[in-house]
Write an enzyme that holds these catalytic residues in place. Sequence first.
Site, short mmCIF file in Angstrom:
data_model
loop_
_atom_site.label_atom_id
_atom_site.label_comp_id
_atom_site.label_asym_id
_atom_site.label_seq_id
_atom_site.Cartn_x
_atom_site.Cartn_y
_atom_site.Cartn_z
N CYS A 24 31.64 36.55 19.53
CA CYS A 24 31.66 36.28 20.97
C CYS A 24 31.24 34.83 21.23
O CYS A 24 30.21 34.39 20.75
CB CYS A 24 30.71 37.23 21.69
SG CYS A 24 30.41 36.77 23.41
N CYS B 211 27.65 34.81 23.27
CA CYS B 211 26.40 35.34 22.72
C CYS B 211 25.49 34.19 22.25
O CYS B 211 25.97 33.14 21.84
CB CYS B 211 26.69 36.29 21.54
SG CYS B 211 27.04 37.99 22.04
N HIS C 126 29.10 37.72 32.30
CA HIS C 126 29.11 36.32 32.71
C HIS C 126 29.90 36.14 33.99
O HIS C 126 30.69 36.99 34.38
CB HIS C 126 29.76 35.46 31.61
CG HIS C 126 31.24 35.68 31.48
ND1 HIS C 126 31.78 36.76 30.83
CD2 HIS C 126 32.30 34.98 31.95
CE1 HIS C 126 33.10 36.70 30.88
NE2 HIS C 126 33.44 35.64 31.57
N ASN D 275 34.49 37.58 37.41
CA ASN D 275 35.69 38.36 37.13
C ASN D 275 35.29 39.38 36.10
O ASN D 275 34.93 39.00 34.99
CB ASN D 275 36.76 37.49 36.47
CG ASN D 275 37.59 36.74 37.48
OD1 ASN D 275 37.70 37.16 38.64
ND2 ASN D 275 38.17 35.64 37.05
N PHE E 281 48.73 47.53 43.20
CA PHE E 281 49.44 46.26 43.05
C PHE E 281 49.73 45.69 44.43
O PHE E 281 50.06 46.43 45.35
CB PHE E 281 50.77 46.47 42.30
CG PHE E 281 50.57 46.73 40.83
CD1 PHE E 281 50.39 45.67 39.95
CD2 PHE E 281 50.57 48.02 40.34
CE1 PHE E 281 50.21 45.91 38.60
CE2 PHE E 281 50.38 48.27 38.99
CZ PHE E 281 50.20 47.20 38.12
N GLU F 150 37.35 31.15 57.11
CA GLU F 150 36.07 31.76 57.51
C GLU F 150 35.20 30.76 58.26
O GLU F 150 34.43 31.13 59.14
CB GLU F 150 35.34 32.30 56.27
CG GLU F 150 36.04 33.48 55.62
CD GLU F 150 35.15 34.25 54.65
OE1 GLU F 150 33.98 33.88 54.49
OE2 GLU F 150 35.66 35.22 54.05
N SER G 13 38.13 37.01 30.27
CA SER G 13 38.53 36.72 28.89
C SER G 13 37.57 37.32 27.88
O SER G 13 37.86 37.30 26.69
CB SER G 13 38.59 35.20 28.71
OG SER G 13 37.32 34.64 29.01
N GLU H 214 53.65 43.77 50.77
CA GLU H 214 52.37 43.04 50.79
C GLU H 214 52.53 41.58 50.37
O GLU H 214 51.88 40.69 50.90
CB GLU H 214 51.38 43.74 49.88
CG GLU H 214 51.28 45.19 50.25
CD GLU H 214 50.28 45.91 49.39
OE1 GLU H 214 50.70 46.34 48.30
OE2 GLU H 214 49.14 46.03 49.79
N HIS I 194 25.22 41.35 24.78
CA HIS I 194 26.67 41.41 24.85
C HIS I 194 27.16 42.73 25.47
O HIS I 194 28.24 42.80 26.04
CB HIS I 194 27.23 41.26 23.43
CG HIS I 194 28.72 41.18 23.35
ND1 HIS I 194 29.41 40.02 23.61
CD2 HIS I 194 29.65 42.12 23.05
CE1 HIS I 194 30.71 40.26 23.47
NE2 HIS I 194 30.88 41.51 23.13
N GLN J 33 31.44 32.75 36.81
CA GLN J 33 31.87 31.35 36.84
C GLN J 33 31.46 30.70 38.15
O GLN J 33 31.19 31.39 39.14
CB GLN J 33 33.39 31.27 36.73
CG GLN J 33 33.96 31.76 35.42
CD GLN J 33 35.42 31.32 35.27
OE1 GLN J 33 35.75 30.17 35.54
NE2 GLN J 33 36.26 32.23 34.85
N GLN K 112 48.52 45.97 52.73
CA GLN K 112 48.62 47.36 53.19
C GLN K 112 47.72 48.23 52.35
O GLN K 112 47.50 47.95 51.17
CB GLN K 112 50.08 47.81 53.06
CG GLN K 112 50.40 49.18 53.61
CD GLN K 112 50.23 50.29 52.57
OE1 GLN K 112 50.11 50.02 51.37
NE2 GLN K 112 50.19 51.52 53.03
N HIS L 73 31.38 39.97 27.53
CA HIS L 73 29.98 39.53 27.64
C HIS L 73 29.68 39.28 29.13
O HIS L 73 30.47 38.62 29.80
CB HIS L 73 29.76 38.25 26.82
CG HIS L 73 28.32 37.92 26.64
ND1 HIS L 73 27.67 38.03 25.44
CD2 HIS L 73 27.39 37.51 27.53
CE1 HIS L 73 26.40 37.70 25.60
NE2 HIS L 73 26.21 37.37 26.86
#
Length: 359
Positions: free
Chosen positions: A50, A53, A175, A162, A321, A191, A170, A326, A122, A177, A332, A173
Amino acid sequence: MFSLTDHPHRRYNPLTREWVLVSPHRTKRPWQGQVEQSAHEQRPPYDPTCYLCPGNARANGAINPQYEHTFVFTNDFSALLPDVPSGEYASSDGEPGSAVPPLLYARSERGICRVVCFSPRHDLTLAEMDVPAITRVVDVWAQEYEELGALPFIGYVQIFENRGAMMGASNPHPHGQIWATERLPLTIMREDVAQRDYLEATGRSLLADYLTLELEREERLVVVNDHFVALIPFWAVWPFETMIISRRHVGALSDLTPEERSGLADILKRLTTRYDNLFQVSFPYSLGFHQRPTDGAPHPAWHLHAHAYPPLLRSATVRKFMVGFELLAEAQRDITPEQAAERLRALPERHYRDTTASP
Ligand code: H2U
Ligand code: ZN
């Protein structure tokens, strides 16, 4: 008589001024579409391959320190760079900023991208970390917001996570961003205008007033504590989309008191645990904070909040999806925000993978 539970309707999002089509009568239609592979993986606490790690080498050869809690580094494959020559590209048929801007128009954009490891372990996720450990992550987010925001060329700091291969993460572990940009990204611009107009018209915070309504009605609440509320917004697009809103009108994570920071950690743990328990799977999502821009203006209208966008719809393997109508016309949803909130509220706050004996 028109009813939100029986009849197709459109709901208004006052933060972005977009609409979402709701089709509550449609939840029973049969499903023969794609079924995602559900990953019931057992991960080791340390993975020698990883790149996040402690002590391991990253893709560019840099070695991670033996970090004990959190670890922040500049993304080795940053989407934004700090040293970009400032400039514009424009066709000569219009004036930048006017009602008829040039048809071909581009501007340079500077920025900084960072990666935040939440834990040296991890095998953990936010849902499985304890509240003091998540509070440390909140502290790191607050510090990064202040540090990056203080740079003269950074106008906005986007902090996000994410989670899960389904969301394009990806690496499992734990994490997140940070992408800090020179100008306000599209959603932030929307906003910003909506919150500013609301403050000018009423003298109050849009999200504080919205929170008051939701706390009165109680239909869309998921988890609450003294400092934060997690709810399915009235205008949610994704089936189990939630917002976390601070009870106090603050503009940024760095404005939070230590008690509020651990309050946020508590809400994050309880919300993500309910998410995981919904389909007994490590629930994929994109989750991120919307905070006061750092462009130097005071921005009194900004009210700190987070959005979580999970793609799953009816099982660990069936995702929603955004296609067809959409993609071409408007978002929707079938299951109503109220039904989704009820389902999340009904779940236990003990993680399904927690095998320790009950206290
Ligand atoms: P995601 O899992 O959300 O893709 O985030 C991981 C980030 O880590 C990703 O943006 C970066 C990728 O660019 N990364 C490094 O900076 N160094 C590495 O050695 C591998 C991945
Ligand atoms: Zn790892």
